[in-house]
Design an enzyme around this catalytic site. Structure first.
Site, PDB file in Angstrom:
ATOM      1  N   GLU A  51      26.047  -3.734  90.204  1.00  0.00           N
ATOM      2  CA  GLU A  51      26.510  -4.495  89.032  1.00  0.00           C
ATOM      3  C   GLU A  51      26.344  -3.721  87.735  1.00  0.00           C
ATOM      4  O   GLU A  51      27.149  -3.875  86.808  1.00  0.00           O
ATOM      5  CB  GLU A  51      25.771  -5.834  88.929  1.00  0.00           C
ATOM      6  CG  GLU A  51      26.168  -6.834  89.995  1.00  0.00           C
ATOM      7  CD  GLU A  51      25.286  -6.796  91.228  1.00  0.00           C
ATOM      8  OE1 GLU A  51      25.393  -7.705  92.074  1.00  0.00           O
ATOM      9  OE2 GLU A  51      24.486  -5.825  91.345  1.00  0.00           O
ATOM     10  N   PHE A 113      17.351 -20.848  94.923  1.00  0.00           N
ATOM     11  CA  PHE A 113      17.612 -19.496  95.418  1.00  0.00           C
ATOM     12  C   PHE A 113      18.549 -18.756  94.462  1.00  0.00           C
ATOM     13  O   PHE A 113      19.607 -19.252  94.092  1.00  0.00           O
ATOM     14  CB  PHE A 113      18.234 -19.563  96.815  1.00  0.00           C
ATOM     15  CG  PHE A 113      18.586 -18.226  97.390  1.00  0.00           C
ATOM     16  CD1 PHE A 113      17.604 -17.297  97.685  1.00  0.00           C
ATOM     17  CD2 PHE A 113      19.914 -17.884  97.615  1.00  0.00           C
ATOM     18  CE1 PHE A 113      17.936 -16.053  98.217  1.00  0.00           C
ATOM     19  CE2 PHE A 113      20.264 -16.651  98.136  1.00  0.00           C
ATOM     20  CZ  PHE A 113      19.264 -15.721  98.438  1.00  0.00           C
ATOM     21  N   LYS A 163      27.866 -23.266  89.788  1.00  0.00           N
ATOM     22  CA  LYS A 163      28.712 -23.384  90.978  1.00  0.00           C
ATOM     23  C   LYS A 163      29.560 -24.660  90.977  1.00  0.00           C
ATOM     24  O   LYS A 163      30.757 -24.633  91.298  1.00  0.00           O
ATOM     25  CB  LYS A 163      27.805 -23.360  92.212  1.00  0.00           C
ATOM     26  CG  LYS A 163      28.501 -23.596  93.533  1.00  0.00           C
ATOM     27  CD  LYS A 163      29.150 -22.348  94.062  1.00  0.00           C
ATOM     28  CE  LYS A 163      29.566 -22.528  95.512  1.00  0.00           C
ATOM     29  NZ  LYS A 163      30.196 -21.312  96.059  1.00  0.00           N
ATOM     30  N   MET A 472      15.470  16.126  78.023  1.00  0.00           N
ATOM     31  CA  MET A 472      15.140  15.787  76.643  1.00  0.00           C
ATOM     32  C   MET A 472      13.660  15.470  76.468  1.00  0.00           C
ATOM     33  O   MET A 472      13.024  15.925  75.509  1.00  0.00           O
ATOM     34  CB  MET A 472      15.999  14.618  76.160  1.00  0.00           C
ATOM     35  CG  MET A 472      15.899  14.378  74.662  1.00  0.00           C
ATOM     36  SD  MET A 472      16.369  15.816  73.666  1.00  0.00           S
ATOM     37  CE  MET A 472      18.154  15.677  73.713  1.00  0.00           C
TER      38      MET A 472
END
Length: 560
Positions: A51, A113, A163, A472
């Site tokens: 994601e 859940f 949902k 860096m």
């Protein structure tokens, strides 16, 4: 017509001009994905490997097109995996709409859940966010999200959809056209007259611009203003590509790792005209020393940025393009021969200091040589992406950018692992080839997105500056922590060429300029992703450098 909430989401996205969604499915968005399937001839979904990669792809899509990027993820870990990408977009003012699923309204707050309060989590890193608990508000909420994302100082908006709202049904009527942003704020005439007066009376003007010039579509106006008042220009990291690299007034990026000429010229100016910048610590160094020698006119669309980090002598809130256009007609056309001569001297001095900063090491490639060779094969139309670290600064200093919105990088958040997802999103948005400059540390963060690049056959040339350290931080440890290289020596055995092949991409390793020339020609002739592993010595430093909280008086241009 009555349709489900999930279908309302997809129809509203199409209505808003969204042609591509980046994301990853899950239980709480399965209804949305079912409707994506049904509408696959009208809107495309790009499946990422993670994601976070999807969020960065939506970000890259937005940066190169100027449109709003869209990303979708399920509840719980899917939603939290978006957080770094959302924060990246927020810090760099990138328009994005993130859509997340959640558990049904009656289960919220019960530790269900994969339940996370993603609205609470993302509140500090979004322009606004919503949780939709009434299906009759769903379409208008999404429309409002697009409106907010593109208005004023742009940024990400999150819409969380439980949902049961996705499965519920209600009447839906599509709008005929996408929403338009809220009206722009235009600068009052008296403010611009004062600015023009300050510009007309100065002898050493300097224009400092940032990403606001790109998002405000003001590149041409800024360049025209510089020509009329005979002012050199420098920019922040986010301002790169707003003005072509070969513009004779442009000195390049300034700040902690900026060009020597740009940083010194700003310090020696008597008036700095700051356009669409926020004066971050990486750009200013020690704030008490920063504006010691000059006055400041600061123009920005976001009033919160005025006087926030640096106090301006004249602070103006308003649209950059409008302000610059009107200023051009107000200011006198001038030449500043002594100032121009000083700028020429600084350019020559910069060349000498740059030549002294880098050396040739047998079996290793010089970072600037890598960039020069890649750019010579890439052409002006390529999109240049970076991850974060030394390679990012070398690219920002050296790559000859010719086209607006051709450079994408994580500036404000400094997100390692940003580049590959962003490059994928940028190529899919435009059909243009992209080159990603990355380091072995940054590439390791999200190299799983190589699977996405292969599955989408995206033409991304991935150039890994491989120095086996976290460059860096390693550089800071060398210069300021007595060479205590704690946690920055990677000591990994990863073979990036074999890794590329394992993912289904092509790749090669270059240990000399001649080998890199051959591989670059092959890579840019390839239709899909191509990985080039470039060994770089870990002793190479990004120079110039202002020490942390340092000033131009302490600039480091050579270390031996």
């Amino acid at each position: 017509m009555k349709i489900s909430g999930a279908k309302i989401v997809i129809e509203t996205l199409i209505e808003q001009g969204c042609d591509t969604i980046f994301g990853y499915p899950g239980g709480q968005v399965i209804d949305l994905f079912d409707e994506l399937y049904n509408a696959r001839d009208r809107i495309k979904h790009i499946l990422s490997a993670h994601e976070q990669g999807a969020a960065h792809a939506a970000d890259g899509y937005a940066r190169v097109t100027g449109k709003t990027g869209v990303v979708i993820a399920t509840s719980g870990p899917g939603a939290t995996n978006l957080v770094t990408g959302i924060a990246t977009a927020y810090l760099d003012s990138v328009p994005m709409v993130a859509i997340t699923g959640n558990v049904s309204c009656d289960l919220i707050g019960r530790d269900s859940f994969q339940e996370v309060d993603i609205v609470g989590v993302t509140m500090p890193i979004t322009k606004h966010n919503f949780i939709v608990k009434n299906i009759y508000e769903l379409a208008d909420t999404i429309r409002t999200a697009f409106k907010i994302a593109k208005s004023g100082r742009q940024g990400p908006v999150l819409v969380d959809i439980p949902k049961d709202i996705q499965t519920a049904v209600c009447e839906f009527e599509a709008d005929r056209q996408p929403v338009i942003p809220y009206p722009l704020t235009f600068v009052p005439e008296d403010k611009l007259l004062k600015a023009a007066e300050m510009i007309n009376s100065c002898e050493r003007p300097y224009i400092y611009f940032g990403g606001g010039v790109i998002s405000g579509k003001a590149s041409g106006q800024v360049a025209a203003l510089a020509d009329k008042i005979d002012a050199p220009m420098g920019c922040s990291l986010m301002g790169l590509s707003a003005v072509p690299d070969d513009n004779p007034k442009f000195l390049g990026m300034q700040g902690m790792h900026g060009h020597y000429a740009a940083s010194v010229a700003e310090d020696e100016a008597d008036l700095v005209i700051a356009l669409g910048v926020r004066f971050s610590d990486r750009a200013t160094g020690n704030n008490s020393r920063y504006a010691k020698n000059f006055k400041i006119i600061h123009i920005d669309i976001d009033g919160a940025e005025l006087h926030k980090n640096i106090a301006a002598d004249l602070a103006i809130r308003g649209d950059i393009k409008d302000a610059a256009e009107r200023l051009i007609s107000m200011v006198e056309e001038k030449k500043h021969p002594q100032w121009s001569e000083r700028i020429s001297q600084l350019r020559e001095e910069e060349k000498k200091r740059t030549a002294a900063a880098y050396r040739k090491i047998e079996g290793k490639l010089c970072p600037y040589d890598i960039i020069d060779i890649i750019s010579s094969h890439a052409g002006d139309d390529v999109i240049v992406a970076t991850d974060v670290g030394q390679h990012q600064m070398w690219t920002a200093q050296r790559y000859p950018l010719k086209r607006t919105r051709s450079f994408i990088t994580s500036g404000g958040l400094g997100t390692m692992g940003y580049g590959l997802g962003a490059a994928i999103g940028a190529t899919l948005a435009t059909g243009r080839k992209a080159v990603l400059f990355t380091g072995d540390g940054s590439f390791g963060m999200n190299l799983c997105e190589l699977a996405t690049a292969v599955s989408q056959n995206t033409p991304v040339v991935i150039v890994i500056m491989n120095n086996n350290v976290l460059g860096m931080v390693h550089q800071w440890q060398e210069l300021f922590f007595e060479k205590h290289y704690s946690g920055t020596v990677l000591d990994r055995k990863t073979d990036f060429v074999k890794l590329a092949e394992a993912f289904g991409a092509k790749g090669g390793r270059a240990c000399s300029n001649e080998e890199l020339e051959k591989l670059a020609a092959e890579a840019f002739a390839c239709d899909g992703p191509f990985v080039i592993d470039c060994p770089v010595d870990s002793s190479e430093l990004v120079l110039p450098m202002l020490p942390p909280n340092g000033s131009i008086d302490e600039i480091i241009t050579e270390v031996r």
